[in-house]
Design a protein around this motif. Structure first.
Motif, PDB file in Angstrom:
ATOM      1  N   HIS A 157     -17.700 -13.657 -75.136  1.00 48.27           N
ATOM      2  CA  HIS A 157     -16.330 -13.199 -74.902  1.00 48.27           C
ATOM      3  C   HIS A 157     -15.732 -13.916 -73.693  1.00 48.27           C
ATOM      4  N   VAL A 158     -14.450 -14.210 -73.782  1.00 48.00           N
ATOM      5  CA  VAL A 158     -13.657 -14.659 -72.641  1.00 48.00           C
ATOM      6  C   VAL A 158     -12.633 -13.581 -72.342  1.00 48.00           C
ATOM      7  N   ASN A 159     -12.608 -13.122 -71.102  1.00 51.42           N
ATOM      8  CA  ASN A 159     -11.533 -12.255 -70.629  1.00 51.42           C
ATOM      9  C   ASN A 159     -10.591 -13.109 -69.789  1.00 51.42           C
ATOM     10  N   TYR A 160      -9.394 -13.327 -70.301  1.00 51.66           N
ATOM     11  CA  TYR A 160      -8.437 -14.199 -69.613  1.00 51.66           C
ATOM     12  C   TYR A 160      -7.696 -13.418 -68.540  1.00 51.66           C
ATOM     13  N   ALA A 161      -7.768 -13.911 -67.307  1.00 56.43           N
ATOM     14  CA  ALA A 161      -7.163 -13.229 -66.166  1.00 56.43           C
ATOM     15  C   ALA A 161      -5.983 -14.042 -65.622  1.00 56.43           C
ATOM     16  N   PHE A 162      -4.791 -13.501 -65.678  1.00 51.94           N
ATOM     17  CA  PHE A 162      -4.484 -12.125 -66.003  1.00 51.94           C
ATOM     18  C   PHE A 162      -3.175 -12.024 -66.749  1.00 51.94           C
ATOM     19  N   GLY A 163      -2.984 -10.831 -67.346  1.00 54.91           N
ATOM     20  CA  GLY A 163      -1.665 -10.365 -67.729  1.00 54.91           C
ATOM     21  C   GLY A 163      -1.285  -9.257 -66.764  1.00 54.91           C
ATOM     22  N   HIS A 164      -0.021  -8.858 -66.761  1.00 55.72           N
ATOM     23  CA  HIS A 164       0.439  -7.823 -65.834  1.00 55.72           C
ATOM     24  C   HIS A 164       1.446  -6.915 -66.524  1.00 55.72           C
ATOM     25  N   VAL A 165       1.599  -5.711 -65.981  1.00 55.93           N
ATOM     26  CA  VAL A 165       2.687  -4.833 -66.407  1.00 55.93           C
ATOM     27  C   VAL A 165       3.989  -5.468 -65.929  1.00 55.93           C
ATOM     28  N   ASN A 166       4.972  -5.557 -66.812  1.00 58.62           N
ATOM     29  CA  ASN A 166       6.218  -6.223 -66.436  1.00 58.62           C
ATOM     30  C   ASN A 166       7.066  -5.367 -65.488  1.00 58.62           C
ATOM     31  N   ASP A 167       8.129  -5.949 -64.986  1.00 56.70           N
ATOM     32  CA  ASP A 167       8.960  -5.288 -63.987  1.00 56.70           C
ATOM     33  C   ASP A 167       9.711  -4.074 -64.541  1.00 56.70           C
ATOM     34  N   SER A 168       9.804  -3.997 -65.864  1.00 57.44           N
ATOM     35  CA  SER A 168      10.491  -2.861 -66.489  1.00 57.44           C
ATOM     36  C   SER A 168       9.523  -1.743 -66.866  1.00 57.44           C
ATOM     37  N   PHE A 169       8.250  -1.941 -66.560  1.00 58.92           N
ATOM     38  CA  PHE A 169       7.200  -0.937 -66.833  1.00 58.92           C
ATOM     39  C   PHE A 169       7.021  -0.643 -68.323  1.00 58.92           C
ATOM     40  N   ASN A 170       7.366  -1.577 -69.188  1.00 54.00           N
ATOM     41  CA  ASN A 170       7.275  -1.278 -70.621  1.00 54.00           C
ATOM     42  C   ASN A 170       6.715  -2.439 -71.443  1.00 54.00           C
ATOM     43  N   GLY A 171       6.121  -3.420 -70.773  1.00 57.80           N
ATOM     44  CA  GLY A 171       5.602  -4.562 -71.509  1.00 57.80           C
ATOM     45  C   GLY A 171       4.623  -5.378 -70.692  1.00 57.80           C
ATOM     46  N   VAL A 172       4.220  -6.518 -71.260  1.00 58.97           N
ATOM     47  CA  VAL A 172       3.200  -7.370 -70.667  1.00 58.97           C
ATOM     48  C   VAL A 172       3.771  -8.742 -70.363  1.00 58.97           C
ATOM     49  N   LYS A 173       3.441  -9.265 -69.188  1.00 61.39           N
ATOM     50  CA  LYS A 173       3.744 -10.661 -68.890  1.00 61.39           C
ATOM     51  C   LYS A 173       2.429 -11.387 -68.634  1.00 61.39           C
ATOM     52  N   LEU A 231      -9.976 -12.169 -75.074  1.00 58.60           N
ATOM     53  CA  LEU A 231      -9.167 -11.007 -74.750  1.00 58.60           C
ATOM     54  C   LEU A 231      -8.268 -11.326 -73.565  1.00 58.60           C
ATOM     55  N   LEU A 232      -7.136 -10.667 -73.519  1.00 60.80           N
ATOM     56  CA  LEU A 232      -6.285 -10.749 -72.338  1.00 60.80           C
ATOM     57  C   LEU A 232      -6.642  -9.594 -71.415  1.00 60.80           C
ATOM     58  N   SER A 233      -6.994  -9.919 -70.176  1.00 63.56           N
ATOM     59  CA  SER A 233      -7.262  -8.897 -69.174  1.00 63.56           C
ATOM     60  C   SER A 233      -5.971  -8.629 -68.409  1.00 63.56           C
ATOM     61  N   ILE A 234      -5.508  -7.388 -68.483  1.00 62.01           N
ATOM     62  CA  ILE A 234      -4.247  -7.014 -67.855  1.00 62.01           C
ATOM     63  C   ILE A 234      -4.536  -6.250 -66.564  1.00 62.01           C
ATOM     64  N   GLY A 235      -4.063  -6.790 -65.445  1.00 64.18           N
ATOM     65  CA  GLY A 235      -4.273  -6.118 -64.165  1.00 64.18           C
ATOM     66  C   GLY A 235      -4.849  -7.046 -63.134  1.00 64.18           C
ATOM     67  N   GLY A 236      -5.937  -6.570 -62.481  1.00 64.50           N
ATOM     68  CA  GLY A 236      -6.550  -7.319 -61.393  1.00 64.50           C
ATOM     69  C   GLY A 236      -6.147  -6.738 -60.053  1.00 64.50           C
TER      70      GLY A 236
END
Length: 344
Positions: free
Chosen positions: A57-73, A96-101
């Motif tokens: 598995h590859v966990n890709y770092a990173f995605g984040h919660v967007n500025d509108s709190f309703n999606g992923v960037k 996989l996309l790892s969201i956060g960090g």
């Protein structure tokens, strides 16, 4: 339907088949071992291409919660696409996309509302479909805590559970849903999400700075806050089955900031001079001392990794993960140690 005239012959063959089934050696299902996993975190700010030979598995770092709190960037989406392209020649590989960090915020604001949770979960599905991913890894560090300089709320733990349920519903059962967890097992109600997620990546590192180990397998006088063994026990006691736990391994060392920088990749610490290498046999951990005998660096080697892999196999954990792929040498000293220890 079998006719009356043929019943004696039919019975004869049934009896013969029954005898053969009893006589032939039967597989012992209890002895079958589940497939192990090796997960590599691969970052958006590095350029090295991971070798799928040594990972599942590859966990890709990173995605984040967007500025509108309703999606992923997504950071550096072109790199994520390049990683997914590896699956063409290596179909066993999961990406996989790892969201956060650390320091990645807006989770608390997003998760507190049912509407924004649902919108965020639907956007996770969009990302999975757009990039042809195998799933989502949530790396919220840490619900109810603002230690990373992010917002938090006492309701975060409950909202984390609701968020994971929303993501699972959105992406479906066929996609992976995983998470990264702090070593002490706090902040998350594992009993509530045990049937929602596929597995947990325990961040069994950063538990101390020199003069203490930051990722020791067992407790010794030199161990930091939480050992690997203690971290696994904490997660099991919190309600997560051991076969859903993945042990984290750091591909970097932690220094004393004076003579060795706080975070130093394995490939760079090998170049250090003027320090003596030491081995803590009780903790199964490596460290270095300076000319005055002071503990100045805590780090991993193939030797310490081998002991951790034996622990993973003996205790029945799902596998191992490491942060992060680019910290290894070009020839892959550490990733080969993980692969040989887990898979062989």
């Amino acid at each position: 339907m079998v006719s009356c005239k043929r019943r004696p012959v039919f019975r004869f063959f049934c009896v013969l088949l029954f005898v053969l089934v009893l006589w032939l050696p039967q597989p012992t299902l209890a002895l079958k071992k589940p497939n192990k996993v090796i997960i590599a975190y691969v970052t958006s700010w590095t350029s090295v291409t991971p070798d799928p030979t040594y990972i599942t598995h590859v966990n890709y770092a990173f995605g984040h919660v967007n500025d509108s709190f309703n999606g992923v960037k997504v950071d550096n989406p072109d790199r994520l696409q390049a990683l997914v392209a590896l699956k063409k020649e290596h179909p066993h590989l999961n990406v996989l996309l790892s969201i956060g960090g650390w320091g990645s915020g807006r989770f608390s604001e997003m998760a507190r509302s049912a509407v924004s949770r649902e919108e965020f979960a639907k956007d996770c599905l969009r990302i999975v479909e757009q990039f042809k991913l195998d799933g989502i890894d949530i790396d919220w560090e840490y619900p109810t805590s603002s230690v990373g300089g992010i917002s938090s709320s006492p309701a975060d733990t409950e909202n984390f559970t609701l968020l994971m349920c929303a993501i699972r519903k959105a992406i479906g059962k066929e996609k992976l849903l995983t998470l990264a967890s702090v070593a002490n097992g706090k902040y998350i109600d594992f009993g509530d999400i045990v049937h929602t997620i596929d597995f947990v990546n325990i961040m069994t590192y950063d538990s101390g700075n020199p003069p203490y180990h930051h990722a020791s397998l067992y407790r010794s006088p030199l161990s930091g806050g939480t050992t690997c063994e203690e971290a696994v026990a904490a997660h099991v006691n919190a309600g997560m089955p051991i076969e859903k736990l993945v042990l984290g391994i750091p591909f970097y060392g932690r220094g004393n900031k004076k003579e060795v920088k706080n975070f130093i990749d394995y490939k760079d610490l090998l170049k250090l001079e003027g320090f003596e290498k030491k081995w803590d046999d009780e903790a199964k951990a490596n460290y270095m001392i300076n000319k005055d005998g002071e503990f100045v660096l805590t780090y991993e080697t193939p030797e310490s990794i081998a002991f951790k892999c034996v622990y993973v196999r003996d205790q029945g954990l799902l596998g191992a993960m490491y942060w992060e792929y680019a910290g290894d040498t070009s020839e892959g000293i550490l990733r080969q140690a993980v692969y040989n220890g887990i898979m062989k």
